[in-house]
Design a protein around this motif. Structure first.
Motif, PDB file in Angstrom:
ATOM      1  N   LEU A   1      78.129  63.892  39.958  1.00 20.06           N
ATOM      2  CA  LEU A   1      77.504  64.998  40.046  1.00 20.06           C
ATOM      3  C   LEU A   1      75.851  64.759  39.277  1.00 20.06           C
ATOM      4  N   GLN A   2      75.679  64.007  38.820  1.00 23.51           N
ATOM      5  CA  GLN A   2      74.058  62.663  38.657  1.00 23.51           C
ATOM      6  C   GLN A   2      73.057  62.742  40.070  1.00 23.51           C
ATOM      7  N   HIS A   3      73.902  62.675  41.288  1.00 13.38           N
ATOM      8  CA  HIS A   3      73.371  61.868  42.188  1.00 13.38           C
ATOM      9  C   HIS A   3      73.816  63.264  43.316  1.00 13.38           C
ATOM     10  N   LEU A   4      74.522  64.064  43.059  1.00 14.88           N
ATOM     11  CA  LEU A   4      74.389  65.160  44.385  1.00 14.88           C
ATOM     12  C   LEU A   4      74.115  66.340  44.004  1.00 14.88           C
ATOM     13  N   PRO A   5      73.858  67.272  45.402  1.00 14.43           N
ATOM     14  CA  PRO A   5      73.705  69.102  44.517  1.00 14.43           C
ATOM     15  C   PRO A   5      74.581  69.385  44.276  1.00 14.43           C
ATOM     16  N   ALA A   6      74.593  70.416  42.741  1.00 15.70           N
ATOM     17  CA  ALA A   6      75.287  71.193  42.451  1.00 15.70           C
ATOM     18  C   ALA A   6      76.605  71.107  43.618  1.00 15.70           C
ATOM     19  N   GLN A   7      76.017  72.615  44.494  1.00 13.61           N
ATOM     20  CA  GLN A   7      76.771  72.792  45.840  1.00 13.61           C
ATOM     21  C   GLN A   7      77.932  71.494  46.541  1.00 13.61           C
ATOM     22  N   ILE A   8      77.457  70.862  46.224  1.00 10.88           N
ATOM     23  CA  ILE A   8      78.199  69.394  47.378  1.00 10.88           C
ATOM     24  C   ILE A   8      79.077  69.308  46.208  1.00 10.88           C
ATOM     25  N   SER A   9      78.891  68.373  44.796  1.00  9.47           N
ATOM     26  CA  SER A   9      79.203  67.789  43.836  1.00  9.47           C
ATOM     27  C   SER A   9      80.624  68.913  44.046  1.00  9.47           C
ATOM     28  N   SER A  10      80.685  69.705  43.376  1.00  7.90           N
ATOM     29  CA  SER A  10      81.636  71.174  43.412  1.00  7.90           C
ATOM     30  C   SER A  10      82.646  70.992  44.333  1.00  7.90           C
ATOM     31  N   VAL A  11      82.653  69.970  45.511  1.00  7.27           N
ATOM     32  CA  VAL A  11      83.870  70.836  46.744  1.00  7.27           C
ATOM     33  C   VAL A  11      85.216  70.373  46.814  1.00  7.27           C
ATOM     34  N   TYR A  12      84.596  69.075  45.266  1.00  7.36           N
ATOM     35  CA  TYR A  12      86.637  68.389  44.963  1.00  7.36           C
ATOM     36  C   TYR A  12      87.199  69.375  44.207  1.00  7.36           C
ATOM     37  N   ALA A  13      86.285  70.473  43.780  1.00  2.53           N
ATOM     38  CA  ALA A  13      88.079  71.874  43.710  1.00  2.53           C
ATOM     39  C   ALA A  13      88.148  72.615  44.717  1.00  2.53           C
ATOM     40  N   TYR A  14      87.609  72.543  46.068  1.00  2.00           N
ATOM     41  CA  TYR A  14      88.224  72.830  47.020  1.00  2.00           C
ATOM     42  C   TYR A  14      89.138  72.345  47.460  1.00  2.00           C
ATOM     43  N   ILE A  15      89.088  70.567  47.528  1.00  2.00           N
ATOM     44  CA  ILE A  15      90.112  69.821  48.137  1.00  2.00           C
ATOM     45  C   ILE A  15      91.016  69.422  47.475  1.00  2.00           C
ATOM     46  N   ASN A  16      90.964  69.733  46.312  1.00  2.00           N
ATOM     47  CA  ASN A  16      91.994  69.365  45.134  1.00  2.00           C
ATOM     48  C   ASN A  16      93.509  69.930  45.292  1.00  2.00           C
ATOM     49  N   PRO A  17      93.411  71.166  45.652  1.00  2.00           N
ATOM     50  CA  PRO A  17      94.965  71.545  46.124  1.00  2.00           C
ATOM     51  C   PRO A  17      95.717  71.367  47.601  1.00  2.00           C
ATOM     52  N   ILE A  18      93.958  71.494  48.518  1.00  2.00           N
ATOM     53  CA  ILE A  18      94.608  70.925  49.421  1.00  2.00           C
ATOM     54  C   ILE A  18      95.708  69.531  49.393  1.00  2.00           C
ATOM     55  N   ILE A  19      95.117  68.698  48.309  1.00  2.00           N
ATOM     56  CA  ILE A  19      95.445  67.237  48.581  1.00  2.00           C
ATOM     57  C   ILE A  19      97.282  67.694  47.972  1.00  2.00           C
ATOM     58  N   ALA A  20      97.539  68.216  47.155  1.00  2.00           N
ATOM     59  CA  ALA A  20      97.824  68.148  46.452  1.00  2.00           C
ATOM     60  C   ALA A  20      99.357  69.654  46.942  1.00  2.00           C
ATOM     61  N   VAL A  21      99.060  70.091  47.926  1.00  2.00           N
ATOM     62  CA  VAL A  21      99.643  71.145  48.251  1.00  2.00           C
ATOM     63  C   VAL A  21     100.522  69.559  49.858  1.00  2.00           C
ATOM     64  N   ILE A  22      99.292  69.214  50.727  1.00  2.00           N
ATOM     65  CA  ILE A  22     100.067  68.445  51.525  1.00  2.00           C
ATOM     66  C   ILE A  22     101.346  67.533  51.029  1.00  2.00           C
ATOM     67  N   LEU A  23     100.674  66.911  49.907  1.00  2.00           N
ATOM     68  CA  LEU A  23     101.416  65.487  49.421  1.00  2.00           C
ATOM     69  C   LEU A  23     102.764  65.846  48.647  1.00  2.00           C
ATOM     70  N   GLY A  24     102.710  67.200  48.164  1.00  2.00           N
ATOM     71  CA  GLY A  24     103.638  67.734  47.724  1.00  2.00           C
ATOM     72  C   GLY A  24     105.105  68.427  48.575  1.00  2.00           C
ATOM     73  N   ALA A  25     104.357  68.383  49.418  1.00  2.00           N
ATOM     74  CA  ALA A  25     105.179  68.879  51.344  1.00  2.00           C
ATOM     75  C   ALA A  25     105.786  67.212  51.202  1.00  2.00           C
ATOM     76  N   VAL A  26     104.841  66.285  51.368  1.00  2.00           N
ATOM     77  CA  VAL A  26     105.161  65.440  52.314  1.00  2.00           C
ATOM     78  C   VAL A  26     106.808  64.603  51.008  1.00  2.00           C
ATOM     79  N   ILE A  27     105.721  64.470  50.097  1.00  2.00           N
ATOM     80  CA  ILE A  27     106.984  62.777  49.506  1.00  2.00           C
ATOM     81  C   ILE A  27     107.715  63.796  48.543  1.00  2.00           C
ATOM     82  N   PHE A  28     107.936  64.980  47.658  1.00  2.00           N
ATOM     83  CA  PHE A  28     108.760  66.109  47.215  1.00  2.00           C
ATOM     84  C   PHE A  28     109.139  67.097  47.794  1.00  2.00           C
ATOM     85  N   GLY A  29     108.963  67.106  49.296  1.00  2.00           N
ATOM     86  CA  GLY A  29     109.578  68.577  50.556  1.00  2.00           C
ATOM     87  C   GLY A  29     109.406  69.475  50.028  1.00  2.00           C
ATOM     88  N   GLU A  30     107.645  70.093  49.369  1.00  2.00           N
ATOM     89  CA  GLU A  30     108.206  71.246  48.606  1.00  2.00           C
ATOM     90  C   GLU A  30     107.708  72.128  50.177  1.00  2.00           C
TER      91      GLU A  30
END
Length: 306
Positions: free
Chosen positions: A249-278
């Motif tokens: 947050l301290q070193h990146l523009p707001a529009q870049i630092s907020s990208v995590y909010a869109y990647i977190n669900p993707i990571i969770a969905v993919i890992l949920g399918a791989v690990i738990f078979g969701e």
């Protein structure tokens, strides 16, 4: 000459490379915390897991700032901290942790990402005008959510699934109220010390509730897998990743630092399918993508408005 080039490269890495690495860390590991929560609540009460996680995390934060001799909050600042501890940690974090006991971690993460939608809706009912882009974003996100839940229509006949969806949505609503309250009642002292105090106070409230309601279990009966989940959530969810988040947050523009909010669900969905078979099918993939795109439009509108 060689020294100048080396210094220039080092400066460039520090100014761009390290913050981007920090953002990548946040994007990945906060996505994995949904998986850790899902695994932990399989073997112990969800609210007790949230209480233990927040107690340890809060204790670590408070210990650090006491070591740094950071001043304690004063007077009405405690009111703000107590309200935020209830909104952000007792209700939001507690309910979202409880929710993934009954729904998939990926679905929980997608629901968790809709906080900006609530902020826009709440702001509208408070009399604020909505930008056209925010309205379009709301419609797009709602359409994406409809696509996702179309594949889960039969699951709504299951009481536990309905309950999991309900408390997960409530958790996003309380986080939205907490975000707006923070903006209105921003404390005039170290906000990270405040975060630790919020965690610690919320853990006491959650311990009190689980003890009074008889929903807690003895610490000795909690299996090792849940303790490993708690340790992961404390280290990667509450300490290291939050430090990386603040650095980004301290070193990146707001529009870049907020990208995590869109990647977190993707990571969770993919890992949920791989690990738990969701379930991971076209409806979830397309609906999730449309929902996140709508959220991006809403967030962009909010930043542009500011």
């Amino acid at each position: 000459m060689k020294t100048k080039i080396k210094n220039a490269v080092s400066s460039k890495v520090n100014s761009i490379g390290l913050p981007i690495l920090a953002l990548c860390w946040v994007s990945f590991f906060w996505g994995t915390t949904w998986i850790a929560s899902k695994e932990g609540v399989k073997h112990m009460p969800a609210l007790q897991l949230a209480a233990i996680r927040q107690f340890i995390g809060g204790f670590l934060y408070i210990s650090f700032f006491l070591y740094k001799k950071t001043p304690w909050p004063k007077g009405k600042q405690w009111n703000t901290i107590l309200i935020l501890s209830i909104l952000n940690f007792v209700l939001s974090n507690g309910l979202s942790t409880w929710g993934v006991k009954y729904i998939s971690s990926g679905l929980g993460a997608i629901i968790g990402a809709i906080v900006p939608l609530w902020i826009v809706i709440i702001s509208f009912f408070r009399g604020e005008r909505l930008a056209r882009l925010a309205i379009i974003g709301l419609i797009v996100s709602f359409g994406g959510v409809c696509v996702i839940f179309y594949d889960h229509l039969s699951d709504f006949l299951i009481p536990d699934f309905r309950f999991g969806i309900f408390i997960s949505i409530i958790s996003t609503l309380t986080w939205a109220f907490g975000s707006l309250y923070t903006k209105k009642k921003a404390a005039s002292f170290n906000p990270y010390f405040s975060l630790g105090l919020q965690m610690f106070l919320s853990s006491i409230l959650l311990f009190a509730y689980t003890g009074a309601s008889g929903t807690s279990v003895s610490l000795s009966s909690i299996p090792a897998i849940s303790w490993w989940s708690i340790a992961y959530l404390v280290v990667f969810g509450s300490v290291l990743t939050f430090i990386a988040f603040i650095y980004a947050l301290q070193h990146l523009p707001a529009q870049i630092s907020s990208v995590y909010a869109y990647i977190n669900p993707i990571i969770a969905v993919i890992l949920g399918a791989v690990i738990f078979g969701e379930t991971l099918n076209a409806a979830i993939a397309i609906g999730g993508g449309v929902t996140l795109f709508g959220l991006y439009m809403v967030n962009y509108s909010l930043r542009k408005g500011k």
